[in-house]
Design a protein around this motif. Structure first.
Motif, mmCIF file in Angstrom:
data_model
loop_
_atom_site.group_PDB
_atom_site.id
_atom_site.type_symbol
_atom_site.label_atom_id
_atom_site.label_comp_id
_atom_site.label_asym_id
_atom_site.label_seq_id
_atom_site.Cartn_x
_atom_site.Cartn_y
_atom_site.Cartn_z
ATOM 1 N N PRO A 2 -22.468 -17.227 -40.465
ATOM 2 C CA PRO A 2 -22.562 -16.881 -39.047
ATOM 3 C C PRO A 2 -21.764 -17.848 -38.192
ATOM 4 N N ARG A 3 -21.120 -17.293 -37.163
ATOM 5 C CA ARG A 3 -20.331 -18.127 -36.254
ATOM 6 C C ARG A 3 -21.248 -18.708 -35.184
ATOM 7 N N THR A 4 -21.077 -19.972 -34.930
ATOM 8 C CA THR A 4 -21.775 -20.608 -33.820
ATOM 9 C C THR A 4 -20.738 -21.361 -33.030
ATOM 10 N N GLU A 5 -20.717 -21.125 -31.741
ATOM 11 C CA GLU A 5 -19.758 -21.822 -30.890
ATOM 12 C C GLU A 5 -20.354 -23.173 -30.520
ATOM 13 N N ARG A 6 -19.753 -24.232 -31.007
ATOM 14 C CA ARG A 6 -20.237 -25.564 -30.690
ATOM 15 C C ARG A 6 -19.302 -26.276 -29.722
ATOM 16 N N ILE A 7 -18.209 -25.627 -29.393
ATOM 17 C CA ILE A 7 -17.246 -26.209 -28.471
ATOM 18 C C ILE A 7 -17.280 -25.369 -27.202
ATOM 19 N N PRO A 8 -17.311 -26.011 -26.045
ATOM 20 C CA PRO A 8 -17.300 -25.218 -24.814
ATOM 21 C C PRO A 8 -16.022 -24.376 -24.733
ATOM 22 N N LYS A 9 -16.102 -23.291 -24.006
ATOM 23 C CA LYS A 9 -14.942 -22.414 -23.857
ATOM 24 C C LYS A 9 -13.814 -23.181 -23.161
ATOM 25 N N PHE A 10 -12.596 -22.976 -23.626
ATOM 26 C CA PHE A 10 -11.428 -23.600 -23.036
ATOM 27 C C PHE A 10 -10.241 -22.676 -23.215
ATOM 28 N N ASP A 11 -9.186 -22.952 -22.491
ATOM 29 C CA ASP A 11 -7.978 -22.132 -22.561
ATOM 30 C C ASP A 11 -7.119 -22.637 -23.715
ATOM 31 N N VAL A 12 -7.304 -22.028 -24.884
ATOM 32 C CA VAL A 12 -6.610 -22.458 -26.101
ATOM 33 C C VAL A 12 -5.103 -22.401 -25.911
ATOM 34 N N TYR A 13 -4.623 -21.322 -25.329
ATOM 35 C CA TYR A 13 -3.187 -21.165 -25.151
ATOM 36 C C TYR A 13 -2.614 -22.315 -24.324
ATOM 37 N N LYS A 14 -3.256 -22.656 -23.240
ATOM 38 C CA LYS A 14 -2.771 -23.731 -22.373
ATOM 39 C C LYS A 14 -2.770 -25.076 -23.101
ATOM 40 N N ILE A 16 -2.603 -25.614 -26.431
ATOM 41 C CA ILE A 16 -1.574 -25.618 -27.476
ATOM 42 C C ILE A 16 -0.185 -25.745 -26.855
ATOM 43 N N GLU A 17 0.078 -25.024 -25.790
ATOM 44 C CA GLU A 17 1.390 -25.111 -25.134
ATOM 45 C C GLU A 17 1.649 -26.517 -24.590
ATOM 46 N N ASN A 18 0.637 -27.163 -24.030
ATOM 47 C CA ASN A 18 0.807 -28.536 -23.534
ATOM 48 C C ASN A 18 1.132 -29.499 -24.670
ATOM 49 N N VAL A 19 0.440 -29.373 -25.781
ATOM 50 C CA VAL A 19 0.686 -30.253 -26.929
ATOM 51 C C VAL A 19 2.070 -29.963 -27.520
ATOM 52 N N LYS A 20 2.476 -28.705 -27.594
ATOM 53 C CA LYS A 20 3.788 -28.339 -28.146
ATOM 54 C C LYS A 20 4.933 -28.900 -27.308
ATOM 55 N N ARG A 21 4.735 -28.997 -26.004
ATOM 56 C CA ARG A 21 5.797 -29.536 -25.146
ATOM 57 C C ARG A 21 6.116 -30.987 -25.479
ATOM 58 N N VAL A 26 2.768 -29.567 -34.546
ATOM 59 C CA VAL A 26 1.366 -29.729 -34.183
ATOM 60 C C VAL A 26 0.528 -29.183 -35.329
ATOM 61 N N LEU A 27 -0.300 -30.026 -35.924
ATOM 62 C CA LEU A 27 -1.221 -29.599 -36.979
ATOM 63 C C LEU A 27 -2.629 -29.644 -36.401
ATOM 64 N N ILE A 28 -3.374 -28.578 -36.579
ATOM 65 C CA ILE A 28 -4.736 -28.490 -36.066
ATOM 66 C C ILE A 28 -5.660 -28.310 -37.255
ATOM 67 N N GLU A 37 -9.345 -17.908 -31.049
ATOM 68 C CA GLU A 37 -8.120 -17.918 -30.261
ATOM 69 C C GLU A 37 -7.093 -18.906 -30.824
ATOM 70 N N VAL A 38 -7.545 -19.994 -31.428
ATOM 71 C CA VAL A 38 -6.620 -20.949 -32.043
ATOM 72 C C VAL A 38 -5.807 -20.236 -33.112
ATOM 73 N N PHE A 39 -6.467 -19.458 -33.957
ATOM 74 C CA PHE A 39 -5.791 -18.765 -35.052
ATOM 75 C C PHE A 39 -4.845 -17.684 -34.523
ATOM 76 N N ARG A 40 -5.146 -17.144 -33.367
ATOM 77 C CA ARG A 40 -4.286 -16.133 -32.764
ATOM 78 C C ARG A 40 -2.949 -16.745 -32.331
ATOM 79 N N TYR A 41 -2.959 -17.989 -31.841
ATOM 80 C CA TYR A 41 -1.757 -18.595 -31.273
ATOM 81 C C TYR A 41 -0.913 -19.395 -32.254
ATOM 82 N N VAL A 42 -1.468 -19.831 -33.369
ATOM 83 C CA VAL A 42 -0.692 -20.670 -34.280
ATOM 84 C C VAL A 42 0.335 -19.844 -35.048
#
Length: 186
Positions: A2-14, A16-21, A26-28, A37-42
């Motif tokens: 079962p999935r449990t969200e233990r991390i507060p919601k955040f803008d994954v795309y923003k 990742i884009e900031n770190v890529k700049r 970038v290894l996560i 969402e992380v898996f969607r953007y990598v």
């Protein structure tokens, strides 16, 4: 699992884009509860599986969940870590990961392509002892590790970050100097 969200919601795309700049690569490090969402953007997802077949079902359940959330599984590569030569080969283990079969064996679903990129990292007791000693001394270097292990890691590194635009390295000419450059003391 079962999935449990233990991390507060955040803008994954923003994020990742900031770190890529600021970074070339970038290894996560992710687990089963990492935001989908992380898996969607990598660009690439590396699934790491050891030789313990009991870990296959949780991984295939997770891959099935990614697929059901419309995450492209063609970007998955498999790393078989701590490979031992035994009755179940690395190829068979990877085949087991490519299909989801529920515990009742009533659902059978293909998850990964048959030509999935795969990497094998061999297990060697001396390498493992060296690794543990390095952790205890808080000094990580690869001197004393076997050439076979260094070669396996070099191939993965080359796949993650191809130097000079080269294709992933598989016994290419000049690989010895490439391997030495990865493991040289800094």
């Amino acid at each position: 699992v079962p999935r449990t969200e233990r991390i507060p919601k955040f803008d994954v795309y923003k994020i990742i884009e900031n770190v890529k700049r600021e970074n070339s690569v970038v290894l996560i490090d992710c687990d089963f509860v990492t935001s989908q969402e992380v898996f969607r953007y990598v660009q690439t997802i590396y699934v790491v599986q050891d030789m313990d077949i009991l870990n296959v079902l949780p991984i295939t359940m997770f891959l099935k969940e990614l697929k059901s959330n419309e995450i492209d599984l063609s970007k998955v590569s498999v790393i078989v870590n701590k490979h031992l030569k035994m009755s179940i080969s690395a190829t068979k283990l990877i085949e087991m990961l490519t299909f989801y079969v529920n515990p009742e064996v009533s659902v059978f679903e293909e998850l990964l392509p048959k030509n999935i990129r795969r990497f094998i990292v061999p297990f060697d007791e001396q390498n493992y002892l060296r690794y543990m000693e390095n952790l205890c001394s808080r000094k990580m270097n690869f001197s004393g590790f076997s050439d076979e292990f260094k070669q396996a890691i070099a191939i993965i590194v080359q796949d993650i970050f191809p130097i000079g635009g080269a294709k992933p390295m598989h016994r290419q000419q000049g690989e010895e100097s490439f391997i030495k450059s990865i493991f040289k003391k800094r």
